[in-house]
Scaffold this motif. Structure first.
Motif, PDB file in Angstrom:
ATOM      1  N   GLN A 114       0.817  -1.215   0.000  1.00 18.75           N
ATOM      2  CA  GLN A 114       0.000   0.000   0.000  1.00 18.75           C
ATOM      3  C   GLN A 114       0.849   1.263   0.000  1.00 18.75           C
ATOM      4  O   GLN A 114       0.548   2.233  -0.703  1.00 18.75           O
ATOM      5  CB  GLN A 114      -0.964  -0.019   1.196  1.00 18.75           C
ATOM      6  N   ASP A 115       1.911   1.278   0.795  1.00 16.96           N
ATOM      7  CA  ASP A 115       2.819   2.428   0.788  1.00 16.96           C
ATOM      8  C   ASP A 115       3.504   2.576  -0.567  1.00 16.96           C
ATOM      9  O   ASP A 115       3.677   3.686  -1.082  1.00 16.96           O
ATOM     10  CB  ASP A 115       3.875   2.297   1.881  1.00 16.96           C
ATOM     11  N   SER A 116       3.897   1.445  -1.146  1.00 14.26           N
ATOM     12  CA  SER A 116       4.543   1.466  -2.461  1.00 14.26           C
ATOM     13  C   SER A 116       3.588   2.014  -3.513  1.00 14.26           C
ATOM     14  O   SER A 116       3.988   2.788  -4.401  1.00 14.26           O
ATOM     15  CB  SER A 116       5.000   0.055  -2.851  1.00 14.26           C
ATOM     16  N   LEU A 117       2.319   1.626  -3.426  1.00 16.12           N
ATOM     17  CA  LEU A 117       1.313   2.102  -4.376  1.00 16.12           C
ATOM     18  C   LEU A 117       1.127   3.612  -4.273  1.00 16.12           C
ATOM     19  O   LEU A 117       1.022   4.309  -5.293  1.00 16.12           O
ATOM     20  CB  LEU A 117      -0.013   1.382  -4.135  1.00 16.12           C
ATOM     21  N   VAL A 210       2.470 -13.410 -11.374  1.00 14.76           N
ATOM     22  CA  VAL A 210       1.031 -13.127 -11.389  1.00 14.76           C
ATOM     23  C   VAL A 210       0.288 -13.778 -10.224  1.00 14.76           C
ATOM     24  O   VAL A 210      -0.845 -13.399  -9.923  1.00 14.76           O
ATOM     25  CB  VAL A 210       0.403 -13.565 -12.722  1.00 14.76           C
ATOM     26  N   GLU A 211       0.902 -14.745  -9.582  1.00 14.28           N
ATOM     27  CA  GLU A 211       0.323 -15.373  -8.391  1.00 14.28           C
ATOM     28  C   GLU A 211       1.445 -15.628  -7.399  1.00 14.28           C
ATOM     29  O   GLU A 211       2.560 -15.982  -7.791  1.00 14.28           O
ATOM     30  CB  GLU A 211      -0.360 -16.709  -8.716  1.00 14.28           C
ATOM     31  N   ALA A 212       1.162 -15.490  -6.102  1.00 11.46           N
ATOM     32  CA  ALA A 212       2.159 -15.762  -5.071  1.00 11.46           C
ATOM     33  C   ALA A 212       1.469 -16.015  -3.739  1.00 11.46           C
ATOM     34  O   ALA A 212       0.417 -15.439  -3.456  1.00 11.46           O
ATOM     35  CB  ALA A 212       3.142 -14.598  -4.927  1.00 11.46           C
ATOM     36  N   SER A 323       6.871  -5.344  -4.429  1.00 11.06           N
ATOM     37  CA  SER A 323       6.216  -5.143  -3.133  1.00 11.06           C
ATOM     38  C   SER A 323       4.955  -6.003  -3.013  1.00 11.06           C
ATOM     39  O   SER A 323       4.673  -6.561  -1.948  1.00 11.06           O
ATOM     40  CB  SER A 323       5.853  -3.661  -2.949  1.00 11.06           C
ATOM     41  N   TRP A 324       4.198  -6.093  -4.095  1.00 11.65           N
ATOM     42  CA  TRP A 324       2.983  -6.921  -4.105  1.00 11.65           C
ATOM     43  C   TRP A 324       3.335  -8.395  -3.882  1.00 11.65           C
ATOM     44  O   TRP A 324       2.701  -9.071  -3.063  1.00 11.65           O
ATOM     45  CB  TRP A 324       2.255  -6.731  -5.437  1.00 11.65           C
ATOM     46  N   LYS A 328       2.252 -10.749  -0.683  1.00 12.29           N
ATOM     47  CA  LYS A 328       1.495 -11.987  -0.913  1.00 12.29           C
ATOM     48  C   LYS A 328       2.172 -13.161  -0.217  1.00 12.29           C
ATOM     49  O   LYS A 328       1.524 -13.995   0.412  1.00 12.29           O
ATOM     50  CB  LYS A 328       1.356 -12.256  -2.405  1.00 12.29           C
ATOM     51  N   ILE A 329       3.480 -13.240  -0.310  1.00 10.76           N
ATOM     52  CA  ILE A 329       4.227 -14.336   0.333  1.00 10.76           C
ATOM     53  C   ILE A 329       4.143 -14.229   1.856  1.00 10.76           C
ATOM     54  O   ILE A 329       4.011 -15.241   2.557  1.00 10.76           O
ATOM     55  CB  ILE A 329       5.686 -14.344  -0.157  1.00 10.76           C
ATOM     56  N   LEU A 330       4.196 -12.998   2.364  1.00  8.07           N
ATOM     57  CA  LEU A 330       4.107 -12.791   3.826  1.00  8.07           C
ATOM     58  C   LEU A 330       2.691 -12.921   4.352  1.00  8.07           C
ATOM     59  O   LEU A 330       2.470 -12.887   5.571  1.00  8.07           O
ATOM     60  CB  LEU A 330       4.672 -11.419   4.188  1.00  8.07           C
ATOM     61  N   GLY A 331       1.712 -13.049   3.452  1.00  4.85           N
ATOM     62  CA  GLY A 331       0.323 -13.177   3.886  1.00  4.85           C
ATOM     63  C   GLY A 331      -0.320 -11.875   4.256  1.00  4.85           C
ATOM     64  O   GLY A 331      -1.346 -11.842   4.932  1.00  4.85           O
ATOM     65  N   ALA A 332       0.268 -10.742   3.794  1.00  2.00           N
ATOM     66  CA  ALA A 332      -0.260  -9.428   4.150  1.00  2.00           C
ATOM     67  C   ALA A 332      -1.346  -8.960   3.185  1.00  2.00           C
ATOM     68  O   ALA A 332      -2.015  -7.952   3.441  1.00  2.00           O
ATOM     69  CB  ALA A 332       0.876  -8.413   4.179  1.00  2.00           C
ATOM     70  N   LEU A 333      -1.501  -9.674   2.064  1.00  2.00           N
ATOM     71  CA  LEU A 333      -2.549  -9.320   1.083  1.00  2.00           C
ATOM     72  C   LEU A 333      -3.443 -10.533   0.837  1.00  2.00           C
ATOM     73  O   LEU A 333      -2.974 -11.674   0.890  1.00  2.00           O
ATOM     74  CB  LEU A 333      -1.906  -8.885  -0.249  1.00  2.00           C
TER      75      LEU A 333
END
Length: 333
Positions: A114-117, A210-212, A323-324, A328-333
């Motif tokens: 979100q910050d990166s966006l 495209v997926e993670a 960043s996305w 995704k890997i960290l489970g934050a999205l």
């Protein structure tokens, strides 16, 4: 997107200001700006006045300050390089966008997507250039790997695997403060600082992810951030990927294997190691050294981008994707 009023030509040097002059700025980055023809580093900022003064003196930089805004809004500064810990990247980058200047921000781009966006949008809306210091995209070593892939020397690419692991260091075990293991600054711990380089490089080599997804844990309890992360992902061409990053193992490992239908390419993302190609023609090992100042080619590419000669390989857009993937890997999205 509005049009920027920024213009750069080789007739007049581009004057850079630097926010943050700690370890990364000593040899990796700022000297690369200083040796690039047409670039000048005119001002640096650090919160500690004594350290700021010392850095400026040792590197021959005419101005120093403890106030970031004094750099960003200085009419004599044309562009800004942000080399602070990632939790302040958004704050400073938004001010640079407000000032209407090009910017390069250290990696990771920000602590979260979100910050990166927000950073990406601020520069995009103003038609300003935003670069992210994923300099491996510009290094000859990894450009050779890309060349091997583009030439089809391992056939159709099927899968990529990365292991990055190491034992805890003395500071980890003693509980000494390190922003890289503070979850408020780097939620993924060393994953944020180190894995970001590789995940960004993989999209450069193999196409966008495209997926993670992944799993992140704190196994050792030595600090607040995660210390064990496992992830899987999918590239746009159907190439599968997996990696694990564990910072409590018995030995240091940094090894990537790209598997193809007709061979394999192996290399290290972070360690100094040769790149290797195995196929029907045999086993090729190449040692391609990095430049003395590792961001030299990255900075040279910034210059060519601003002159309109080329498109830089690491922009806000590519940094945003990294960043996305990390979130995704960290489970934050």
């Amino acid at each position: 997107m509005t049009e920027s009023h920024f213009h750069f030509s080789e007739e007049k040097p581009l004057r850079w200001g630097v926010i943050g002059c700690g370890g990364v700025a000593e040899k990796k980055s700022v000297p690369a700006y200083q040796i690039t023809s047409g670039f000048m580093v005119d001002m640096v900022m650090r919160r500690n006045a004594e350290k700021a003064r010392d850095y400026a003196k040792r590197h021959g930089i005419p101005q120093w300050t403890t106030n970031a805004e004094a750099v960003i809004f200085n009419p004599e500064i044309d562009a800004v390089y942000i080399a602070t810990p990632p939790d302040t990247h958004k704050k400073y980058a938004l001010l640079v966008a407000e000032a209407g200047k090009p910017c390069c921000v250290e990696k990771p781009m920000a602590p979260n997507y979100q910050d990166s966006l927000a950073m990406y949008n601020a520069f995009e809306e103003r038609g300003l250039s935003l670069f992210v210091a994923y300099y491996r995209r510009s290094l000859p070593r990894f450009l050779k790997v890309k060349e091997w892939l583009n030439e089809g020397l391992i056939g159709e690419v099927r899968h990529i695997h990365w292991e990055k692991s190491k034992p805890p260091n003395d500071a980890d075990q003693s509980g000494s403060y390190n922003w890289r293991t503070d979850k408020q600054v780097a939620p993924g711990g060393y994953f944020d600082d180190l894995a970001s380089h590789g995940l960004d490089l993989f999209t450069f080599l193999l196409g966008d992810i495209v997926e993670a997804s992944g799993i992140a844990k704190n196994q050792q309890g030595l600090y607040s951030a995660f210390d064990a992360v496992s992830g899987i992902w999918l590239h746009e061409r159907g190439i599968t990927g997996e990696g694990f990053w564990n910072f409590g193992t018995h030995q240091r490992v940094d090894k990537v294997d790209i598997y193809g239908s007709e061979g394999k390419i192996s290399f290290s993302v972070l360690d100094e190691a040769p790149i290797q190609l195995e196929n029907a023609s045999g086993h090729q090992i190449l040692d391609i050294p990095h430049p003395e100042y590792i961001q030299e080619y990255h900075v040279s590419n910034i210059k060519d981008h601003l002159l309109g000669k080329t498109v830089h390989p690491s922009t806000g857009k590519s940094g945003l994707l990294t960043s996305w993937v990390m979130d995704k890997i960290l489970g934050a999205l």
